[in-house]
Design a protein around this motif. Structure first.
Motif, PDB file in Angstrom:
ATOM      1  N   THR A 114     -37.440 -15.152  -5.689  1.00 18.64           N
ATOM      2  CA  THR A 114     -36.392 -15.667  -6.568  1.00 18.64           C
ATOM      3  C   THR A 114     -35.175 -14.757  -6.476  1.00 18.64           C
ATOM      4  O   THR A 114     -35.222 -13.721  -5.820  1.00 18.64           O
ATOM      5  CB  THR A 114     -36.905 -15.761  -8.023  1.00 18.64           C
ATOM      6  OG1 THR A 114     -35.888 -16.345  -8.838  1.00 18.64           O
ATOM      7  CG2 THR A 114     -37.278 -14.407  -8.600  1.00 18.64           C
ATOM      8  N   ALA A 115     -34.090 -15.146  -7.144  1.00 19.42           N
ATOM      9  CA  ALA A 115     -32.880 -14.319  -7.128  1.00 19.42           C
ATOM     10  C   ALA A 115     -33.132 -13.020  -7.883  1.00 19.42           C
ATOM     11  O   ALA A 115     -33.815 -13.013  -8.909  1.00 19.42           O
ATOM     12  CB  ALA A 115     -31.730 -15.084  -7.780  1.00 19.42           C
ATOM     13  N   LEU A 154     -27.359 -17.670  -5.030  1.00 17.19           N
ATOM     14  CA  LEU A 154     -28.198 -18.166  -3.937  1.00 17.19           C
ATOM     15  C   LEU A 154     -27.462 -19.278  -3.218  1.00 17.19           C
ATOM     16  O   LEU A 154     -27.050 -20.259  -3.832  1.00 17.19           O
ATOM     17  CB  LEU A 154     -29.526 -18.705  -4.476  1.00 17.19           C
ATOM     18  CG  LEU A 154     -30.413 -17.701  -5.209  1.00 17.19           C
ATOM     19  CD1 LEU A 154     -31.614 -18.408  -5.808  1.00 17.19           C
ATOM     20  CD2 LEU A 154     -30.875 -16.596  -4.253  1.00 17.19           C
ATOM     21  N   ASP A 155     -27.331 -19.127  -1.918  1.00 16.72           N
ATOM     22  CA  ASP A 155     -26.622 -20.101  -1.114  1.00 16.72           C
ATOM     23  C   ASP A 155     -27.653 -20.986  -0.414  1.00 16.72           C
ATOM     24  O   ASP A 155     -28.723 -20.516  -0.084  1.00 16.72           O
ATOM     25  CB  ASP A 155     -25.791 -19.334  -0.070  1.00 16.72           C
ATOM     26  CG  ASP A 155     -24.587 -20.144   0.324  1.00 16.72           C
ATOM     27  OD1 ASP A 155     -24.399 -21.246  -0.225  1.00 16.72           O
ATOM     28  OD2 ASP A 155     -23.829 -19.675   1.193  1.00 16.72           O
ATOM     29  N   ARG A 204     -35.883 -19.698  -2.333  1.00 19.12           N
ATOM     30  CA  ARG A 204     -35.824 -18.827  -3.513  1.00 19.12           C
ATOM     31  C   ARG A 204     -35.823 -19.720  -4.749  1.00 19.12           C
ATOM     32  O   ARG A 204     -35.064 -20.691  -4.804  1.00 19.12           O
ATOM     33  CB  ARG A 204     -34.531 -18.005  -3.525  1.00 19.12           C
ATOM     34  CG  ARG A 204     -34.398 -16.994  -2.407  1.00 19.12           C
ATOM     35  CD  ARG A 204     -35.245 -15.749  -2.704  1.00 19.12           C
ATOM     36  NE  ARG A 204     -35.101 -14.721  -1.691  1.00 19.12           N
ATOM     37  CZ  ARG A 204     -35.745 -14.698  -0.528  1.00 19.12           C
ATOM     38  NH1 ARG A 204     -36.580 -15.669  -0.205  1.00 19.12           N
ATOM     39  NH2 ARG A 204     -35.548 -13.703   0.318  1.00 19.12           N
ATOM     40  N   VAL A 205     -36.640 -19.369  -5.738  1.00 19.87           N
ATOM     41  CA  VAL A 205     -36.693 -20.165  -6.966  1.00 19.87           C
ATOM     42  C   VAL A 205     -35.421 -19.933  -7.782  1.00 19.87           C
ATOM     43  O   VAL A 205     -35.041 -18.785  -8.036  1.00 19.87           O
ATOM     44  CB  VAL A 205     -37.935 -19.815  -7.802  1.00 19.87           C
ATOM     45  CG1 VAL A 205     -37.900 -20.544  -9.150  1.00 19.87           C
ATOM     46  CG2 VAL A 205     -39.200 -20.175  -7.037  1.00 19.87           C
ATOM     47  N   ILE A 206     -34.768 -21.019  -8.170  1.00 21.51           N
ATOM     48  CA  ILE A 206     -33.607 -20.943  -9.069  1.00 21.51           C
ATOM     49  C   ILE A 206     -34.089 -21.016 -10.513  1.00 21.51           C
ATOM     50  O   ILE A 206     -33.599 -20.319 -11.383  1.00 21.51           O
ATOM     51  CB  ILE A 206     -32.610 -22.078  -8.765  1.00 21.51           C
ATOM     52  CG1 ILE A 206     -31.888 -21.805  -7.447  1.00 21.51           C
ATOM     53  CG2 ILE A 206     -31.617 -22.249  -9.904  1.00 21.51           C
ATOM     54  CD1 ILE A 206     -30.856 -22.838  -7.068  1.00 21.51           C
ATOM     55  N   GLU A 207     -35.041 -21.910 -10.747  1.00 21.80           N
ATOM     56  CA  GLU A 207     -35.538 -22.054 -12.119  1.00 21.80           C
ATOM     57  C   GLU A 207     -36.899 -22.736 -12.111  1.00 21.80           C
ATOM     58  O   GLU A 207     -37.245 -23.449 -11.175  1.00 21.80           O
ATOM     59  CB  GLU A 207     -34.583 -22.905 -12.958  1.00 21.80           C
ATOM     60  CG  GLU A 207     -34.473 -24.327 -12.436  1.00 21.80           C
ATOM     61  CD  GLU A 207     -33.805 -25.297 -13.395  1.00 21.80           C
ATOM     62  OE1 GLU A 207     -33.665 -24.986 -14.579  1.00 21.80           O
ATOM     63  OE2 GLU A 207     -33.441 -26.389 -12.931  1.00 21.80           O
ATOM     64  N   PHE A 208     -37.636 -22.477 -13.183  1.00 20.13           N
ATOM     65  CA  PHE A 208     -38.838 -23.243 -13.485  1.00 20.13           C
ATOM     66  C   PHE A 208     -38.547 -24.113 -14.693  1.00 20.13           C
ATOM     67  O   PHE A 208     -37.921 -23.654 -15.660  1.00 20.13           O
ATOM     68  CB  PHE A 208     -39.996 -22.318 -13.884  1.00 20.13           C
ATOM     69  CG  PHE A 208     -40.700 -21.656 -12.727  1.00 20.13           C
ATOM     70  CD1 PHE A 208     -40.797 -22.250 -11.488  1.00 20.13           C
ATOM     71  CD2 PHE A 208     -41.316 -20.419 -12.925  1.00 20.13           C
ATOM     72  CE1 PHE A 208     -41.478 -21.636 -10.438  1.00 20.13           C
ATOM     73  CE2 PHE A 208     -42.007 -19.793 -11.889  1.00 20.13           C
ATOM     74  CZ  PHE A 208     -42.079 -20.403 -10.648  1.00 20.13           C
ATOM     75  N   ASN A 209     -39.023 -25.347 -14.656  1.00 21.25           N
ATOM     76  CA  ASN A 209     -39.049 -26.170 -15.866  1.00 21.25           C
ATOM     77  C   ASN A 209     -40.492 -26.585 -16.098  1.00 21.25           C
ATOM     78  O   ASN A 209     -41.308 -26.584 -15.167  1.00 21.25           O
ATOM     79  CB  ASN A 209     -38.141 -27.392 -15.722  1.00 21.25           C
ATOM     80  CG  ASN A 209     -36.679 -26.997 -15.634  1.00 21.25           C
ATOM     81  OD1 ASN A 209     -36.217 -26.147 -16.384  1.00 21.25           O
ATOM     82  ND2 ASN A 209     -35.959 -27.581 -14.704  1.00 21.25           N
ATOM     83  N   CYS A 210     -40.795 -26.951 -17.326  1.00 20.70           N
ATOM     84  CA  CYS A 210     -42.196 -27.215 -17.677  1.00 20.70           C
ATOM     85  C   CYS A 210     -42.456 -28.705 -17.839  1.00 20.70           C
ATOM     86  O   CYS A 210     -43.419 -29.096 -18.469  1.00 20.70           O
ATOM     87  CB  CYS A 210     -42.550 -26.462 -18.954  1.00 20.70           C
ATOM     88  SG  CYS A 210     -41.670 -27.056 -20.400  1.00 20.70           S
ATOM     89  N   ARG A 211     -41.579 -29.530 -17.263  1.00 21.31           N
ATOM     90  CA  ARG A 211     -41.649 -30.993 -17.453  1.00 21.31           C
ATOM     91  C   ARG A 211     -41.007 -31.653 -16.245  1.00 21.31           C
ATOM     92  O   ARG A 211     -40.420 -30.984 -15.398  1.00 21.31           O
ATOM     93  CB  ARG A 211     -40.917 -31.361 -18.743  1.00 21.31           C
ATOM     94  CG  ARG A 211     -39.638 -30.522 -18.993  1.00 21.31           C
ATOM     95  CD  ARG A 211     -38.411 -31.081 -18.464  1.00 21.31           C
ATOM     96  NE  ARG A 211     -37.318 -30.129 -18.368  1.00 21.31           N
ATOM     97  CZ  ARG A 211     -36.246 -30.342 -17.638  1.00 21.31           C
ATOM     98  NH1 ARG A 211     -36.139 -31.446 -16.941  1.00 21.31           N
ATOM     99  NH2 ARG A 211     -35.276 -29.456 -17.557  1.00 21.31           N
TER     100      ARG A 211
END
Ligand code: AMP
Ligand code: GLY
Length: 422
Positions: free
Chosen positions: A117-118, A178-179, A270-277
């Motif tokens: 990730t970043a 992140l590009d 690279r992970v930008i974000e996790f969401n739970c849905r």
């Protein structure tokens, strides 16, 4: 199986539509729902953030499965309350939903699980934020730590704007830029096993060519013709499984859907974000493409049986969705405007209109009631075909003051998206 879906957006409309087409499902309820969802599910009023009220409703309806759409109710512990009544629920516990509810927590889990990730700093003072902004340089990426409906993130070259957003957030995550093209991957989890759906791409900025502020998402398509071979398998191995293992190790197993937002950078994903849905609008195109009946898949995730499922089946061709947004969205949207042309749009072959923010007015007319009003979804033999159909249908709809992006899936069709591997 009787299924209760919680939520009121186009994502919930897509979920209810797929469930209503599943022969294993005898009844679909949605609470609170909207004017469009009422065509495929029985609506019930509920305060979706009130865990006890949702659990009561599930019990009254004798639901076999509750599917929680948005993050707010999940973070508020709705899935815990439903499961405490002995009813199966698709969606993580309140504790596990912190993967989305706190960006700082997500970063901590990613670090522990060695998920790429970043690099980032968690800052709680203006001095700390200044230090982090200086360390990374422009473009600046500034994220509110808490839930912000996709609008808590500012990416800018303007140092003053970055500082201002940081100061308005309190706890803030500042990270390296992140590009590379972005991918949304939904991974079904049951606490232990993982099962990926087909990757999609979202369009986060409000305007064509990614101009303007971030939104909840203005359109999506699937599949991704430019995605490197083996991408999904790589992401299961390097991101999803390590995250699920780490959550289990902490005594807070994750079940439901882990939504992985990624950038495919020259140094790898690279992970930008996790969401739970499920993501909105990506769910609209992913479910349009899923041939396997949905209820059994969600039920397997809710009951720890993902490993027993047959491989998922996907339709040939492609799906595109275009969001029609209200005037002034993503600011405070104008609501209460009449929507015309819905019946005509639905006659375009392979096309249907999912409602995100609508209600019925007194004369039964459909009125806008939110920012992302409609999600016009089309399937076709090719991405180009699906895109043409979606835009043909969008052109038949009128909503005063509305706007939409005109470039959904356009670069992918022209072959203008490239992934550089270093
Ligand atoms: P998030 O709410 O974390 O998904 O961020 C919303 C959007 O901001 C993402 O979809 C990206 O387009 C952009 N974004 C977030 N983090 C970064 C980053 N580190 N580098 C570049 N763009 C980012
Ligand atoms: N499409 C972005 C989201 O659902 O967060």
């Amino acid at each position: 199986m009787k299924v209760l879906v919680i939520g009121s957006g186009a994502r919930e409309h897509a979920l209810c539509r797929s469930l209503s087409l599943d022969s294993a499902v005898s009844a679909v309820y949605c609470a609170p729902g909207n004017a469009g969802i009422a065509q495929v599910a029985e609506l019930r009023p509920v305060d979706a953030l009130n865990a006890g009220a949702v659990a009561d409703l599930a019990q009254q309806l004798d639901a076999d499965l509750v599917v929680v759409g948005p993050e707010g109710p999940l973070v508020a512990g709705v899935a815990d309350a439903v499961r405490a009544r002995g009813i199966d629920c698709f969606g993580p516990s309140g504790t596990a939903a912190r993967l989305e509810g706190s960006k700082a927590f997500a970063k901590e889990v990613m670090a522990a699980a060695a998920v790429p990730t970043a690099r980032s700093y968690l800052c709680t003072t203006p001095e700390g934020a200044d230090h982090a902004l200086d360390a990374f340089g422009p473009p600046y990426v500034v994220k509110d730590d808490g839930l912000a409906a996709g609008k808590g993130v500012v990416v800018t070259d303007d140092l003053d704007a970055a500082r201002e957003h940081a100061a308005s957030c309190g706890r803030v995550v500042i990270e390296e830029f992140l590009d590379g093209p972005e991918v949304s991957l939904f991974v079904l989890c049951d606490g232990e096993s993982v099962l990926a759906l087909q990757p999609a791409q979202d369009f986060k900025r409000v305007g064509d060519d990614d101009a303007g502020p971030n939104t909840g998402g203005m359109g999506a398509y699937t599949p991704l013709p430019w995605a490197p071979e083996g991408l999904t398998e790589e992401l299961l191995r390097t991101v999803a499984q390590p995250t699920v293992d780490e959550m289990r190790r902490r005594g807070t197993p994750f079940s439901g859907v882990l939504y992985i937002g990624l950038a495919l950078t020259s140094r790898g994903p690279r992970v930008i974000e996790f969401n739970c849905r499920f993501g909105d609008p990506e769910t609209q195109v992913v479910l349009a493409s899923l041939a396997t009946p949905l209820a059994g898949v969600l039920h397997a995730s809710a009951t720890g049986r993902l490993a027993e499922l047959e491989p998922l089946r996907w339709r040939e061709g492609a799906a595109v969705t275009v969001v029609v947004a209200a005037e002034n969205y993503p600011g405070t949207p104008r609501t209460g405007d009449p929507i015309e042309g819905l019946a005509e749009a639905a006659k375009v072959p392979g096309t249907y209109v999912l409602h995100g923010g609508t209600r019925r007015g007194e004369d039964d007319h459909v009125l806008s009631s939110g920012g992302r009003v409609l999600s016009v979804t089309a399937t076709g033999d090719t991405l180009e075909h699906a895109r043409e159909r979606a835009y043909e249908a969008v052109g038949l709809i009128t909503l005063p003051g509305s706007h939409h992006r005109t470039d959904i899936a356009a670069k992918a069709i022209k072959g203008e998206i490239t992934v550089t591997t270093g």
